[in-house]
Design an enzyme around this catalytic site. Sequence first.
Site, PDB file in Angstrom:
ATOM      1  N   GLY A 173       0.791  -1.221   0.000  1.00 60.84           N
ATOM      2  CA  GLY A 173       0.000   0.000   0.000  1.00 60.84           C
ATOM      3  C   GLY A 173       0.825   1.273   0.000  1.00 60.84           C
ATOM      4  O   GLY A 173       0.272   2.352  -0.192  1.00 60.84           O
ATOM      5  N   CYS A 197     -19.425 -11.472 -19.895  1.00 63.61           N
ATOM      6  CA  CYS A 197     -20.718 -11.490 -20.570  1.00 63.61           C
ATOM      7  C   CYS A 197     -20.687 -12.499 -21.736  1.00 63.61           C
ATOM      8  O   CYS A 197     -21.602 -13.294 -21.889  1.00 63.61           O
ATOM      9  CB  CYS A 197     -21.038 -10.088 -21.078  1.00 63.61           C
ATOM     10  SG  CYS A 197     -22.763  -9.834 -21.496  1.00 63.61           S
ATOM     11  N   CYS A 218     -23.355  -6.064 -18.953  1.00 69.72           N
ATOM     12  CA  CYS A 218     -22.153  -6.290 -18.153  1.00 69.72           C
ATOM     13  C   CYS A 218     -21.049  -5.348 -18.620  1.00 69.72           C
ATOM     14  O   CYS A 218     -20.821  -5.199 -19.822  1.00 69.72           O
ATOM     15  CB  CYS A 218     -21.641  -7.717 -18.339  1.00 69.72           C
ATOM     16  SG  CYS A 218     -22.668  -8.981 -17.618  1.00 69.72           S
ATOM     17  N   CYS A 258     -26.755 -11.222 -21.153  1.00 67.89           N
ATOM     18  CA  CYS A 258     -26.464 -12.552 -20.603  1.00 67.89           C
ATOM     19  C   CYS A 258     -27.285 -12.845 -19.349  1.00 67.89           C
ATOM     20  O   CYS A 258     -27.188 -13.927 -18.793  1.00 67.89           O
ATOM     21  CB  CYS A 258     -24.971 -12.699 -20.296  1.00 67.89           C
ATOM     22  SG  CYS A 258     -24.446 -11.840 -18.806  1.00 67.89           S
ATOM     23  N   CYS A 316     -28.304  -8.104 -16.578  1.00 64.15           N
ATOM     24  CA  CYS A 316     -27.666  -7.806 -17.863  1.00 64.15           C
ATOM     25  C   CYS A 316     -28.624  -8.185 -18.994  1.00 64.15           C
ATOM     26  O   CYS A 316     -29.158  -9.300 -19.022  1.00 64.15           O
ATOM     27  CB  CYS A 316     -26.353  -8.576 -18.009  1.00 64.15           C
ATOM     28  SG  CYS A 316     -25.637  -8.461 -19.661  1.00 64.15           S
TER      29      CYS A 316
END
Lengths: 198, 304
Positions: free
Chosen positions: B49, B289, B283, B261, B258
């Site tokens: 980090g 997708c 998506c 899909c 979606c």
Amino acid sequence: MTDTIDLRPGFADPVIEAQNVFRLVLDAMARPGRIATIPESLQPPSPLSVGAAAICLALADHDTPIWLAPEFRTPSAIAFLKFHCGCPIVDVPANAAFAIANGATVPALDQFAIGDDAWPETSTTVIVQLDDLAVGDGLVLSGPGIETTHRLNARGLRVDVWGEWRANQGLFPCGVDLILVAGNRIAALPRTTTVSEN
Amino acid sequence: MTTVIPHPNASVATSAAPAGLAGYNFAYLDEQTKRMIRRALLKAVAIPGYQVPFGSREMPLPYGWGTGGIQVTAAVIGPDDVLKVIDQGADDTTNAVSIRRFFAKTAGVATTDRTVDATVIQTRHRIPEVPLTENQILVYQVPIPEPLRQLEPREAETRKMHALEEYGVMHVSLYEDIAKFGRITRSYNYPVRVNGRYVMAPSPIPKFDNPKMDRMPALQLFGAGREKRIYAVPPYTDVKSLDFEDHPFEIETWEEDCSLCGAQDSYLDEVIVDDKGTKMYVCSDSDYCRERREAGHQGDGGPK
């Protein structure tokens, strides 16, 4: 009387081999205690191991002063590092970006650069050569990069080093990072790794 | 007098980059630059980090188009890697296509659209929906690496704040959201705390993706070219989104599925399909997708 230096070759394919060695070191650093095996393409001058030499060739250059433990300061080893890496060799461990030492005689870890709280990345990466490195019983490692625990058997390391390691961990975000090397096998211990000995 | 005698094998010729572009080094960057980036990456992994400064190079594309991500990928990638590049989840947007072509040309690496086949995934603003594995590296393109920058413009101050672990100002900023709007309104680049120490900008991924960073098996690397910073999250590392006990972190949800899909679990893009403002939701992860549609899943096809 003329001293001769046996200057050994570096990587046959510097670009690709350096990339490969770096990825192995990166993976070792990201998964502390996992052992990576560096291809045996180098024949470095004794007492440099294949692992230590490959790490230097991959990562060291004129920007990275290297400190060598006294037993590593042979004319051939110094010539090898200076010729292939162009790195300065320094006398004080605290001035080094990388250091190379033997496990049995590695200086106290607080002798190396630990960085400071604002710039912790300026600490030394200490490459420690060991007799043997294996997965199995021995040290229990935990911390970032480790799902639960990793076990590492590191033979040839000074026994009191783990007390110093706990002190090193207490310095976070400062502290040294270790790369353990046995021949061409390497494992890394970044400063975040907790080590217990049972 | 010291004489240097070359080793018998010392004259081995240096082979050119295997399948790269003539006149360029493998993966475009010169070796000294790669070494510098590689050293920064190793320290970044050792200090999860923390933003490691690096000497960002000028790349053959403008800042803001992924110069940081490209430099990290160039330092990491090898001839055996399979590269996937996504921009907002999609493989077929301008940024993704040109970066993929860049590495296909300069490094001769194989590229793919399939998340599961990739060993290195460079991303702008999304994490793939399919969980990543230990054998993958995720490289983020980062515009502003400093999470505190909007609250404190001076680099010298933010560096001190990170050093002293002084993150009160960030919590105050999140609290002000709650006081004004009743909830934390940040929806992307939502700040996280890494391994209980550094507060980190996850790059502008939607907060929907934040939980995927937590204890991810893959290594996550971040490159900010203009700001010259590299940072990292090692595998299996705690990444917690900042929140309050009485206002816990939440991700976005949708009423819609979606349209293509039928996925109910993925991050959806709103697409305007005509000049009357009719919308459909699809998506954002184009590979996810497509894989679902190939497996026989179907959505409602969107507005008729």
